[in-house]
Enzyme design. Structure first.
Site, PDB file in Angstrom:
ATOM      1  N   SER A   1       0.821  -1.211   0.000  1.00 56.42           N
ATOM      2  CA  SER A   1       0.000   0.000   0.000  1.00 56.42           C
ATOM      3  C   SER A   1       0.854   1.261   0.000  1.00 56.42           C
ATOM      4  O   SER A   1       1.955   1.284   0.528  1.00 56.42           O
ATOM      5  CB  SER A   1      -0.888   0.020   1.243  1.00 56.42           C
ATOM      6  OG  SER A   1      -1.767  -1.072   1.242  1.00 56.42           O
TER       7      SER A   1
ATOM      8  N   GLU B   1      -3.334 -13.815   1.911  1.00 52.18           N
ATOM      9  CA  GLU B   1      -3.624 -12.915   3.025  1.00 52.18           C
ATOM     10  C   GLU B   1      -5.096 -12.994   3.412  1.00 52.18           C
ATOM     11  O   GLU B   1      -5.446 -13.076   4.573  1.00 52.18           O
ATOM     12  CB  GLU B   1      -3.278 -11.464   2.663  1.00 52.18           C
ATOM     13  CG  GLU B   1      -3.535 -10.502   3.823  1.00 52.18           C
ATOM     14  CD  GLU B   1      -3.139  -9.071   3.514  1.00 52.18           C
ATOM     15  OE1 GLU B   1      -3.164  -8.695   2.327  1.00 52.18           O
ATOM     16  OE2 GLU B   1      -2.802  -8.351   4.453  1.00 52.18           O
TER      17      GLU B   1
END
Lengths: 357, 388
Positions: B124, B239
Site C-alpha cells: 500500500s 492474506e
C-alpha cells in the site's frame, strides 16, 4: 470427514426443485392463496410420486427411511417456491411422533398411509413450545381432549392430528370437534384454530418426543426460510441486472450491488448452520437442540433482512402484487414467529447451555 | 455430510495429542520458551511448514486440509502456540513456491520458515489503497540495479524486518497493471527510512517506509519484470485466507462467555441480564454459522460463494464480539492502558479498535462486497471513470 451434500442428496434436491417448478409455479401459488383454497391436493399428489411424504418413514413402513438433512433439503426446495403443502405436519412431525412414541399398531395404521400421501396429518404443538395465548391449551383426561389449540399446522382436511397437551404429552386424534382457519399474513399455508370438546385421542408414550418434534420443526422452518431467502436474493440480482436507470443497469451501482452482496454474505453461512443442525438431529444428539434453536432464530434474523432488502432492490414494483414477491416476504415473516420468535428461541438456547435459569 | 473422523485421521489426531503432551513444558501462557527452537521442533514434527517441500526446509507432507484442521484444533485445545506466522511465512513463501526462481526458493524459503529472516510487505501507498495498482513507487534502471524511490504505508513489522517484498513501478510507460514488479531487498539497504505509524489503539502496529534511491539488483525481481500485479494477487489470496479465521473467533466467543459468567454488577452476573444474554446468543449463532461455513469451504466443491464471504463476515463478527464484551463490562469496559480494575489487560478495547482495522485492511468491506457481487453473483462492474 466431509461437510458437503452427498451425490444422492444433491440429486434429491435437484429432482425436487425441478418437479416443484411445474407443480408449484407462481400461478398455482396465486390460485391457492387468492382463491382461498384449503389445500392443494394436486401439488401433494405430484410430490407423492417422488416419495416426498415418506421421506422420514422407515422403509419397513413403506417410506424412504431418510434423515432430517434430506428433509431439510426438501423444506428448502418447498420454501424456494413457497409451495402450499402439508409437508411439515404430514411428512415430518407426524412420522417423527409415531416413530418416537407410537405403538406398533399405531405405526402400522398410519405410517404407510402417510408415506404414500394417501393420508395427511397436521400438528397442534404451538402452546407448549411458543407459549399459550388467549387462554389456549389442551388438556387430556381419560383418553379425551378438551381445550383450544392455536396455530395448528397443516390441520386442514388432515386425517390425523398430533396434539400436544399443556404438559407436553403428545396425542393422536382423528379430528378436532371444531376447526377454523386463522387468516394470517402468509396465504401460502393455512393455520387453524382447533377446538376439542372431549374428542377421543390416544397418548403417545415417549415424554421426550415433544422436544424432538420441536427441534425438527425448528430446523424445517429454518430450511424453508433459507429457500425462500434464496429465491428473493436470486430475483433481486436478476432484476438488478435488467433494470436500467440513468442509462445503466442498476446492478452496476454499488449502492445496489452491495445490498445484494450483504444478502449473500448473510445467507451462505446460514446454509451451513441449517445443514449442520439437520445433521446433528440424527448424528449428534447432545448438540441437536442447541443447533436447531440457533438455526431457527438466526434464519429468522437474516430472513427479515433479506426479505426487506430484496424487496427494496426491486424498487416500487417490489411492493406490488404484480411480481408476487410478497408471497416470499410473508412466508419468511410467518416462519419467524411460528413455534417461537427469535427472542424466545434464543432464551431457550441459553437455557440449554446452562446460561439462563 | 459425514463429520466423523476416518481411522487414519483419528490416529493422526492421537499423534498430535501425544506430541502436545510430550512438549507441554516447551511453552507457557501460550508463548514458546524459545520461539526459534519451538519453530524448528514444529517443522520436524510436521506441525509447521507442513506442506512445504523438504528440499526448501519444510516438512514435505502432501496437502491435507483435514489434517491441517486437526492440528489447528488440537493446538488451540492444548493452549499451545502455533508455528510462526509472519507475512514472510504466510505470504512470501507461498508466492515464491508458486512463481519464484529456483535460486530464490533455495535462498529464502528455509531461513524464512525457521524464523531467521523476518519480512515485511511493501504494497500500500498513500495514493494506492483499495486501488493498489495505482502505486507510484518507482524503480529506475541503473546498470544491473534498480534505484527505488517512493513511499509505502501500513507496513507492519517494518521496524523488525530483515527483508521486504515490495511492489514497485518498473515500466512507467506500460498500462497501470502491467508496469509493476515484485521485488525483494534487505531493510538495511541505504536510503530506507522507517517511521512508526501510531494507530487509535495507542500502539504503532504499522509503519510508513520511505525509499530514496535504494539500490537493489534487478535479479531480485520475483516472477518476471512487469508481472508484479499478478504475483501480488497470488499473495493477496493467501492474506485473505488468514483474515476472518473462524477458529480464532470461536476462541474469543468462549472468552466472552466466561467474562459474562464471572463479571458481576451489583452482585448479579452479567449473563443473568436477559438483554446481554440475548445479544450473546445472537453472536453465538453467527459464530456457529461461520464455523460450519468454514468447514464447508474446506470440503465442498460447491462452496464458491461461501468462500468469498469469509473475510467480510469473519472480521465483522470479531468486531462485534469485542463490542459486546465492552458493553458487558460497562464502565469497566472504558478502562485502558495499565491501571486498577482493568480487565484482560485492555484486550477487548484493543481488539475492538484493531479489528476495525482488519475490516478495512486486506481489502475493505466495500471491496469485499464488490468481489462478492461481481464474482459470486455475476453482477456488472462499476463503469470505469475516464482516466482512472
Amino acid at each position: 470427514m466431509r461437510f458437503a451434500l452427498s451425490e444422492d442428496q444433491t440429486l434429491l434436491q435437484d429432482s425436487l426443485t425441478k418437479a416443484l417448478a411445474d407443480l408449484s409455479s407462481l400461478d398455482r401459488v396465486r390460485r391457492f392463496a387468492d382463491g382461498g383454497e384449503a389445500t392443494a391436493p394436486d401439488i401433494w399428489a405430484g410430490l407423492s410420486e417422488l416419495g416426498l411424504p415418506g421421506l422420514l418413514v422407515p422403509e419397513e413402513h413403506g417410506g424412504l427411511g431418510l434423515g432430517l438433512l434430506e428433509a431439510a433439503l426438501a423444506a428448502e426446495a418447498l420454501g424456494r417456491v413457497v409451495a402450499p403443502t402439508p409437508f411439515l405436519g404430514s411428512a415430518v412431525l407426524a412420522p417423527l411422533a409415531l416413530r418416537l412414541g407410537g405403538s406398533d399398531e399405531q405405526k402400522r395404521a398410519w405410517l404407510p398411509k402417510l408415506a404414500d400421501g394417501g393420508a395427511t396429518a397436521g400438528a397442534a404443538i404451538s402452546e407448549p413450545i411458543a407459549g399459550a395465548r388467549d387462554g389456549a391449551g389442551v388438556t387430556a383426561e381419560g383418553g379425551k381432549l378438551t381445550g383450544k389449540a392455536l396455530f395448528a399446522l397443516d390441520a386442514m382436511a388432515a386425517d390425523l392430528l398430533v396434539v400436544a397437551d399443556r404438559s407436553g404429552v403428545l396425542h393422536l386424534a382423528a379430528k378436532a370437534d371444531a376447526s377454523e382457519i386463522l387468516p394470517s399474513i402468509d396465504a401460502t399455508r393455512r393455520l387453524t384454530e382447533l377446538t376439542f370438546r372431549g374428542a377421543p385421542a390416544e397418548a403417545l408414550s415417549s415424554n421426550q418426543a415433544l422436544d424432538r418434534l420441536r427441534d425438527a420443526a425448528w430446523v424445517m422452518i429454518a430450511a424453508d426460510t433459507l429457500g425462500a431467502c434464496q429465491t428473493m436474493l436470486d430475483r433481486a440480482v436478476e432484476y438488478a441486472k435488467e433494470r436500467k436507470q440513468f442509462g445503466r443497469t442498476i446492478g452496476s451501482f454499488q449502492a445496489v450491488k452491495h445490498l445484494c452482496a450483504e444478502m449473500a454474505a448473510e445467507l451462505e453461512p446460514a446454509r451451513a448452520l441449517v445443514w449442520y443442525a439437520a445433521y446433528a438431529f440424527d448424528n449428534a444428539p447432545e448438540e441437536a437442540s442447541l443447533m436447531a434453536a440457533h438455526a431457527k432464530a438466526h434464519t429468522s434474523e437474516i430472513g427479515r433482512f433479506i426479505a426487506r432488502t430484496a424487496t427494496e432492490v426491486h424498487g416500487g414494483i417490489g411492493m406490488t402484487d404484480l411480481l408476487g414477491l410478497h408471497y416470499w416476504f410473508k412466508r419468511i415473516g410467518q416462519n419467524r414467529q411460528l413455534l417461537g420468535g427469535p427472542e424466545r428461541v434464543r432464551e431457550l438456547a441459553a437455557r440449554m447451555q446452562g446460561l439462563a435459569a | 455430510m459425514d463429520l466423523t473422523l476416518t481411522p487414519e485421521l483419528a490416529a493422526f489426531r492421537d499423534e498430535v495429542r501425544a506430541f502436545l503432551e510430550a512438549h507441554k513444558d516447551h511453552h507457557k501462557d501460550g508463548a514458546p520458551n524459545d520461539p526459534k527452537a519451538w519453530q524448528r521442533t514444529l517443522i520436524e514434527a510436521g506441525y509447521a511448514a507442513r506442506t512445504i517441500p523438504k528440499e526448501y526446509g519444510g516438512y514435505g507432507a502432501e496437502p491435507d486440509i483435514l489434517k491441517g484442521r486437526i492440528i489447528a484444533e488440537e493446538f488451540i485445545a492444548a493452549g499451545a502456540p502455533r508455528g510462526m506466522a509472519g507475512q514472510g511465512i504466510s505470504m512470501l513463501v507461498p508466492t515464491l513456491l508458486e512463481v519464484g526462481s529456483e535460486d530464490q526458493k533455495r535462498q529464502w524459503i528455509g531461513p524464512t520458515l525457521r524464523g531467521e529472516v523476518i519480512w515485511c510487505q511493501g504494497y500500500s501507498e498513500p495514493g494506492a489503497g483499495s486501488d493498489l495498482a495505482n502505486l507510484q513507487t518507482k524503480a529506475v534502471e541503473d546498470g544491473e540495479d534498480f534505484l527505488i524511490s517512493g513511499q509505502k504505508i501500513w507496513t507492519s513489522t517494518a521496524a523488525q524486518a530483515d527483508m521486504i517484498f515490495c511492489l514497485v513501478r518498473t515500466e512507467p510507460d506500460a498500462a497501470k497493471h502491467e508496469g509493476i514488479s515484485y521485488i525483494l531487498f534487505p531493510m538495511n539497504t541505504p536510503g530506507i527510512d522507517v517511521r512508526p505509524l501510531k494507530t487509535m489503539t495507542g500502539h504503532a502496529e504499522f509503519n510508513e517506509v520511505f525509499f530514496t534511491d535504494v539500490r537493489v539488483p534487478q535479479k531480485n525481481v520475483v516472477g518476471g519484470r512487469g508481472r508484479g500485479w499478478f504475483v501480488a494477487n497470488t499473495t493477496l489470496k493467501h492474506e485473505r485466507g488468514m483474515l476472518g479465521d473462524p477458529n480464532a473467533t470461536e476462541a474469543r466467543l468462549k472468552a466472552l462467555i466466561e467474562l459474562m459468567k464471572s463479571e458481576t454488577v451489583d452482585g448479579h452476573r452479567i449473563i443473568d441480564n436477559p438483554i446481554f444474554r440475548d445479544r450473546l446468543m445472537q453472536l453465538q449463532a453467527r459464530v456457529f454459522s461461520m464455523k460450519f461455513n468454514g468447514l464447508r469451504t474446506l470440503t465442498d466443491d460447491t462452496a464458491g460463494l461461501a468462500r468469498l464471504v469469509v473475510k467480510l463476515q469473519g472480521c465483522e463478527l470479531n468486531h462485534q464480539v469485542a463490542a459486546l464484551a465492552i458493553d458487558a463490562l460497562g464502565e469497566l469496559g472504558i478502562l485502558y492502558h495499565d491501571g486498577p480494575h482493568l480487565r484482560a489487560k485492555g484486550g477487548w478495547q484493543r481488539n475492538y479498535m484493531f479489528d476495525l482495522g482488519l475490516i478495512i485492511g486486506g481489502g475493505t468491506a466495500q471491496i469485499q462486497k464488490n468481489i462478492i457481487s461481481e464474482r459470486g453473483l455475476g453482477m456488472p462492474r462499476e463503469p470505469k471513470t475516464v482516466g482512472a
